[in-house]
Scaffold this active site. Sequence first.
Site: not given
Length: 330
Positions: A197, A194, A112
């Site tokens: 979102k 994966k 992040k």
Amino acid sequence: MEKVMYSATQPSGALTIGNYVGAIRNWVNYQSEYECYFAMADLHALTVRQEPAALRRRTLELAALYIACGVDPERCALYVQSHVHEHAEMCWLLNCFAYVGEMSRMTQFKDKSAKHADNINMGLMDYPVLMAADILLYQTDCVPVGADQTQHVEIARDLAVRFNNLYGETFRVPQALLPASGARIRSLQDPAKKMSKSDENPNASVFLTDDRDTVIRKFKRAVTDSGDRIVQSEEKPGVSNLLAIYAAFRGVSVADAEREFEGQGYASFKLAVGETVADALAPVQAEQKRLLADKTYLAGALKAGAEKAHYAARKTLSKAYRKVGFYRGD
Ligand code: TRP
């Protein structure tokens, strides 16, 4: 005594069918086996910039979605994290036992930080400690999470043990509960990844809010592999992913799904998977919409959930405050 389960989701973006199959759907079954706490993790969401109106709307949408999926606010504590002030307080306490070195080595923090290089705030680094606070406040036994969150559950365990060693038995040491491997759903555009979102490619992920046409279109565009057989194999990650999705939504085994599609072409297979997913999402979406029209009910359910959570959280927080030597007025 009943075992305790804790999980939370950030109200910071649309959920995918991966979240549904791997997480929310299973929580419904856990409700009968565990004392369950499920939270909308709005404090966590604030670690990246959120538009205030959108954050507020998504928090309620997420609550309605949980209930629409079968989470029963009468049987568990369904609540908004910021409604229970003990989370922030417990986070502070645990901060004083968490080392800067170990936090700066966390995978998600590093990812992040790279992604939001202009906003590497203290909250981002503190994210795992707040998550440990969530978990430890409820004397949790089990934390159902995706594989990307196991490192965070490890930190919660480490902090619990560290504190218990210093002050005596205070926190129950939690365990991560991973979803079955078949439940891991991959990107429709790049099955090496994966389903996420936050994928930049809008065709990579199917959202729980997607309407029927969108769902079917995304599956039609899903990447398949060379050859034409519909079988699960390592050389066929695209087809294997679609088979896994079909199996998960139909509640059948992958072997059954393979048999069902034997001899069919990719096009009709992809259409069938799309229709199956769209059929499964329709009633959930309709129920979510009905709930969102009843704001009084939702507000009441979340208030009751916060009260239940507060009651349990307060006990653990007072215990920890006493152990560290805070004067409690008695
Ligand atoms: N970090 C989790 C996620 O993004 C959400 C979360 C917050 C959580 N607190 C938690 C999950 C406590 C499990 C337990 O998926």
